[in-house]
Design an enzyme around this catalytic site. Structure first.
Site, PDB file in Angstrom:
ATOM      1  N   ASP A  53      -3.974 -17.429   5.836  1.00  0.00           N
ATOM      2  CA  ASP A  53      -4.163 -16.025   6.579  1.00  0.00           C
ATOM      3  C   ASP A  53      -3.230 -16.184   7.739  1.00  0.00           C
ATOM      4  O   ASP A  53      -3.594 -17.059   8.649  1.00  0.00           O
ATOM      5  CB  ASP A  53      -5.699 -16.040   6.958  1.00  0.00           C
ATOM      6  CG  ASP A  53      -5.996 -15.012   7.772  1.00  0.00           C
ATOM      7  OD1 ASP A  53      -4.891 -14.193   8.326  1.00  0.00           O
ATOM      8  OD2 ASP A  53      -6.939 -14.517   8.167  1.00  0.00           O
ATOM      9  N   TYR A 142       4.026   0.753  12.537  1.00  0.00           N
ATOM     10  CA  TYR A 142       5.135  -0.135  11.759  1.00  0.00           C
ATOM     11  C   TYR A 142       6.364  -0.394  12.722  1.00  0.00           C
ATOM     12  O   TYR A 142       6.782  -1.482  13.086  1.00  0.00           O
ATOM     13  CB  TYR A 142       5.428   0.361  10.507  1.00  0.00           C
ATOM     14  CG  TYR A 142       6.371  -0.546   9.826  1.00  0.00           C
ATOM     15  CD1 TYR A 142       6.020  -1.840   9.258  1.00  0.00           C
ATOM     16  CD2 TYR A 142       7.658  -0.125   9.584  1.00  0.00           C
ATOM     17  CE1 TYR A 142       6.769  -2.337   8.361  1.00  0.00           C
ATOM     18  CE2 TYR A 142       8.525  -0.785   8.669  1.00  0.00           C
ATOM     19  CZ  TYR A 142       8.187  -2.158   8.154  1.00  0.00           C
ATOM     20  OH  TYR A 142       8.797  -2.631   7.320  1.00  0.00           O
TER      21      TYR A 142
END
Ligand code: AKB
Length: 317
Positions: A53, A142
């Protein structure tokens, strides 16, 4: 590059970048890291695989030190359409992940590859022959992450000497792995539907031109940029690169040449259409050509032929 870590390795780019890196540098020298998606078996068999992660700096540092990593291709990120659905999560994964990668790289003297995107531009950017250095005011989460990421990578290079390099990827087309949650995904989906169903409903409208690239070119670009002589690089984060620019109806016409009864129709998704309308239609990639010899190999014709050949085999048609 001797010991490489690829984050987000089970995604669309990683699934092809990892095998290419392993072929070039040896299987044991390329550690593939993924988070939630299950990797293909071949992928695990051909070299080390770790579950990671990237928002946990401790876990990242543990992998980097354990495998004595000197180069990180940091691909883990949410794509444009998903990032619009989950903007806060996108900020955490895309920005905290990158910040962790840069900090661990500073401490462990790693080079970093960061994939930026046409999404780093916005509605005020010139849409044709988009210059290397121009207005970057994206209006999507984004894009905000991509432009912030470019700046952060340049900051780590200028302030701490971390060897950061990046590419503004256009929409990427591949037959090995489906993209997940991008605006340019239609250009991959259309091939699956054309082969399986002979028809496709496009979520982008006719006349929506965007820069695109076939995955073998994209993978080669990432490796070539990281191999480039640093003395030649005037830019670092990030280089415009492109291979072709087309609208949905033009891609459909090329596919129709191989599948004559193929039909396209349109049901526009306003969210993804708005994103596409804020992106360049055709970037100028002269700086990449000049500074590290970038040249694409696949145009629309070659890409379509290769996609249909390989995808038909894959789908056993
Ligand atoms: C997306 O559509 O989000 C990506 C990209 C162009 O960065 N494929």
């Amino acid at each position: 590059m001797k010991k490489i870590l690829v984050t987000g390795s089970t995604g669309q780019i990683g699934s092809e970048l990892v095998p290419a890196l392993r072929k070039k540098y040896g299987g044991d020298n390329v550690v593939a890291a993924g988070h939630k998606r299950v990797p293909q078996q071949a992928f695990i068999e051909q070299g080390p695989y770790v579950t990671l992660d990237v928002t946990s700096i401790e876990s990242l540092e543990e992998v980097v030190t354990k495998y004595q990593i000197d180069t990180i291709f940091h691909l883990a990120a949410l794509l444009s359409a998903v990032a619009e659905e989950k903007p806060q999560l996108a900020w955490v994964i895309n920005m905290q992940g990158l910040s962790n990668v840069l900090e661990v790289s500073r401490k462990n003297k790693c080079a970093v590859f960061f994939p930026s995107s046409i999404g780093a531009f916005g509605p005020n950017t010139p849409r044709n022959n988009t210059p290397q250095d121009t207005v970057q005011r994206p209006n999507t989460m984004y894009g905000i992450c991509k432009v912030s990421g470019e700046l952060l990578c340049d900051y780590y290079f200028n302030r701490f000497g971390v060897d950061t390099r990046g590419i503004r990827f256009p929409g990427l087309i591949s037959y090995k792995m489906l993209p997940g949650g991008g605006t340019t995904d239609y250009a991959v989906e259309i091939f699956y539907r054309a082969i399986q169903k002979r028809k496709y409903t496009s979520f982008l409208q006719e006349g929506t031109y965007l820069d695109m690239m076939y995955m073998p070119d994209a993978v080669r670009a990432a490796i070539e940029l990281m191999e480039a002589d640093p003395k030649r690089l005037k830019h670092r984060n990030s280089f415009n690169i492109t291979a072709m620019s087309f609208a949905p109806e033009e891609l459909a016409a090329k596919i129709k040449y191989y599948i004559p009864d193929f039909l396209i129709n349109y049901q526009v998704d306003p969210v993804r259409q708005a994103i596409a309308d804020s992106w360049p239609q055709h970037m100028d990639d002269g700086a990449a050509q000049e500074e590290w010899g970038w040249q694409h190999q696949y145009d629309l014709e070659e890409m379509t032929k290769d996609m249909i050949k390989h995808l038909s085999q894959k789908l056993a048609v």
